[in-house]
Design an enzyme around this catalytic site. Sequence first.
Site, PDB file in Angstrom:
ATOM      1  N   GLY A 128      32.498  53.872  24.548  1.00  0.00           N
ATOM      2  CA  GLY A 128      32.914  52.720  25.368  1.00  0.00           C
ATOM      3  C   GLY A 128      32.862  51.431  24.572  1.00  0.00           C
ATOM      4  CG  ASP A 195      33.094  62.039  29.005  1.00  0.00           C
ATOM      5  OD1 ASP A 195      34.206  61.502  29.095  1.00  0.00           O
ATOM      6  OD2 ASP A 195      32.089  61.444  28.528  1.00  0.00           O
ATOM      7  CE  LYS A 199      32.970  59.571  26.000  1.00  0.00           C
ATOM      8  NZ  LYS A 199      31.942  59.206  26.979  1.00  0.00           N
TER       9      LYS A 199
HETATM   10  N1  LIG Z   1      35.659  53.751  33.473  1.00  0.00           N
HETATM   11  C1  LIG Z   1      35.023  53.696  32.311  1.00  0.00           C
HETATM   12  O1  LIG Z   1      33.924  53.144  32.212  1.00  0.00           O
HETATM   13  C2  LIG Z   1      35.636  54.300  31.076  1.00  0.00           C
HETATM   14  C3  LIG Z   1      34.961  54.180  29.847  1.00  0.00           C
HETATM   15  C4  LIG Z   1      35.558  54.693  28.692  1.00  0.00           C
HETATM   16  C5  LIG Z   1      36.754  55.347  28.771  1.00  0.00           C
HETATM   17  N2  LIG Z   1      37.376  55.490  29.991  1.00  0.00           N
HETATM   18  C6  LIG Z   1      38.659  56.178  30.029  1.00  0.00           C
HETATM   19  O2  LIG Z   1      39.662  55.206  30.301  1.00  0.00           O
HETATM   20  C7  LIG Z   1      40.711  55.785  31.076  1.00  0.00           C
HETATM   21  C8  LIG Z   1      40.881  55.002  32.377  1.00  0.00           C
HETATM   22  O3  LIG Z   1      39.675  55.098  33.102  1.00  0.00           O
HETATM   23  P1  LIG Z   1      39.413  54.224  34.415  1.00  0.00           P
HETATM   24  O4  LIG Z   1      37.987  54.463  34.756  1.00  0.00           O
HETATM   25  O5  LIG Z   1      39.883  52.855  34.221  1.00  0.00           O
HETATM   26  O6  LIG Z   1      40.329  55.006  35.457  1.00  0.00           O
HETATM   27  P2  LIG Z   1      40.835  54.465  36.883  1.00  0.00           P
HETATM   28  O7  LIG Z   1      39.910  53.425  37.393  1.00  0.00           O
HETATM   29  O8  LIG Z   1      41.096  55.673  37.706  1.00  0.00           O
HETATM   30  O9  LIG Z   1      42.214  53.743  36.508  1.00  0.00           O
HETATM   31  C9  LIG Z   1      43.400  54.426  36.265  1.00  0.00           C
HETATM   32  C10 LIG Z   1      44.514  53.672  36.958  1.00  0.00           C
HETATM   33  O10 LIG Z   1      45.765  54.261  36.599  1.00  0.00           O
HETATM   34  C11 LIG Z   1      46.511  54.414  37.809  1.00  0.00           C
HETATM   35  N3  LIG Z   1      47.533  55.450  37.672  1.00  0.00           N
HETATM   36  C12 LIG Z   1      47.489  56.752  38.031  1.00  0.00           C
HETATM   37  N4  LIG Z   1      48.667  57.347  37.770  1.00  0.00           N
HETATM   38  C13 LIG Z   1      49.473  56.395  37.251  1.00  0.00           C
HETATM   39  C14 LIG Z   1      50.818  56.371  36.817  1.00  0.00           C
HETATM   40  N5  LIG Z   1      51.577  57.467  36.857  1.00  0.00           N
HETATM   41  N6  LIG Z   1      51.326  55.235  36.342  1.00  0.00           N
HETATM   42  C15 LIG Z   1      50.585  54.114  36.307  1.00  0.00           C
HETATM   43  N7  LIG Z   1      49.298  54.066  36.723  1.00  0.00           N
HETATM   44  C16 LIG Z   1      48.749  55.192  37.168  1.00  0.00           C
HETATM   45  C17 LIG Z   1      45.469  54.758  38.841  1.00  0.00           C
HETATM   46  O11 LIG Z   1      45.962  54.609  40.155  1.00  0.00           O
HETATM   47  P3  LIG Z   1      45.270  55.518  41.306  1.00  0.00           P
HETATM   48  O12 LIG Z   1      43.870  55.092  41.405  1.00  0.00           O
HETATM   49  O13 LIG Z   1      46.081  55.218  42.534  1.00  0.00           O
HETATM   50  O14 LIG Z   1      45.402  56.959  40.870  1.00  0.00           O
HETATM   51  C18 LIG Z   1      44.402  53.732  38.496  1.00  0.00           C
HETATM   52  O15 LIG Z   1      44.673  52.472  39.051  1.00  0.00           O
HETATM   53  C19 LIG Z   1      40.304  57.256  31.267  1.00  0.00           C
HETATM   54  O16 LIG Z   1      40.887  58.021  30.267  1.00  0.00           O
HETATM   55  C20 LIG Z   1      38.806  57.228  31.095  1.00  0.00           C
HETATM   56  O17 LIG Z   1      38.283  58.458  30.650  1.00  0.00           O
HETATM   57  C21 LIG Z   1      36.834  54.958  31.134  1.00  0.00           C
END
Ligand SMILES: NC(=O)c1ccc[n+]([C@@H]2O[C@H](COP(=O)([O-])OP(=O)(O)OC[C@H]3O[C@@H](n4cnc5c(N)ncnc54)[C@H](OP(=O)(O)O)[C@@H]3O)[C@@H](O)[C@H]2O)c1
Length: 389
Positions: A128, A195, A199
């Site tokens: 992260g 996960d 990594k």
């Molecule tokens: N959260 C963390 O702390 C964190 C840390 C490191 C890495 N990551 C990685 O970063 C990535 C995003 O994580 P996140 O936690 O931000 O996920 P998230 O909160 O679920 O955000 C993803 C967004 O993309 C939208 N989406 C889904 N399908 C889509 C499409 N076809 N076109 C455009 N937008 C679309 C989702 O909408 P809906 O909600 O309506 O589906 C949501 O708003 C993942 O790969 C995760 O593993 C996250």
Amino acid sequence: MKKIAVLGFGTVGSGVVETIDINADVITQRTGGITVKYIVDVRDFPDSPYAALVTKDFSVVENDPEVSIVVETIGGIGVAYDFTKRSLKAGKSVVTSNKELVATYGYELMALAKENGVSYLFEASVGGGVPLLRPLKTCLNGDVIKEIYGILNGTTNYILTQMFQNGVSFAEALATAQALGYSEADPTADVEGHDACRKACILTSLVTGTHITQDKVPAKGISGVALEDVEYAAQLGYTIKLLGRCVFEGGKAYSYVAPHLVSRNELVSGVNGVMNGIVVKGNIVGETMFYGAGAGKMPTASAVVADVTAIATNVRAGECFEWSAPSDVSGDPAELKTKWFVRVRGELEAELAGTADGVSAYVTAEMSEKELQTVLSGAEVVSAYRMIG
Ligand SMILES: NC(=O)c1ccc[n+]([C@@H]2O[C@H](COP(=O)([O-])OP(=O)(O)OC[C@H]3O[C@@H](n4cnc5c(N)ncnc54)[C@H](OP(=O)(O)O)[C@@H]3O)[C@@H](O)[C@H]2O)c1
């Protein structure tokens, strides 16, 4: 002024847009300016101050020559894979936090970036907000990396910390993690080690320069960790941590994910709660540790925006994030020798044995997993953990 598009306006994507606003002055000083032209998401955000930037149509981004950098924070390997390929083919650099995509198709996407003279960067995909991938390939570039191990998943570290500090069961600690938003509704990818496995694949690929697929990195999660294990570990002066471990030896990379008993003398034993801590051992530098927030909206956005600024100032900055197609560099981690902590039902011939409900606990001499299996053949094994320190 660089124009960018953010795909996926969820936790990380919204953090990226906010960071670019909050730090607009310094980002402009350092890069000449970065502005978000589009946000692509499946939902509308009528109450957001950025509502006017939102579109559901990715082709608007794809066909806009003004957009030179695309941030992919959708996640998964479906539409994110498609949008990433199309962005790179359209001559746009891509920055992502999506470890699943990098671990699955990293080499292909990096090759596509190279072919199109752009970058594919993913600092946020491991650790992260902890700076790790770039330091590994720049600051430690004079070293031979011997081993990397650490806490790569904050959710499981939070659960294990709760079990240790408050004596609660795995199920209770998981419920608290979910209530606090540290764990997703479906916690499988975190608790079963998938996960952390992704990594570990990225770290191993970066060090070996060859794409390491997830089937080469066996992963065991923490759902089997019992409070009895926690109690024994504490009595021995150890804690239990889910570690991703990559050992580089004799031209081979031995990588796996599993819960370990970690001595309280080791740096990672003090990494608690949702924090991540990753130890890198080099032949010259010795042992270094990278520590910080391994997830969360703003820490993850920090790493994503840093990659965006790297591209904005030097389009070829992505070259240090590079590896080639899979090749045969993986060794079998079952061959790695460590001490083991085992609990078996009944008695075994061994020096150290405690008993609880007919279960005996032992610390073994250093041996491989294969040797341990021979020693334990015929025994009913309740739990077995590698030991560090
Ligand atoms: N959260 C963390 O702390 C964190 C840390 C490191 C890495 N990551 C990685 O970063 C990535 C995003 O994580 P996140 O936690 O931000 O996920 P998230 O909160 O679920 O955000 C993803 C967004 O993309 C939208 N989406 C889904 N399908 C889509 C499409 N076809 N076109 C455009 N937008 C679309 C989702 O909408 P809906 O909600 O309506 O589906 C949501 O708003 C993942 O790969 C995760 O593993 C996250």
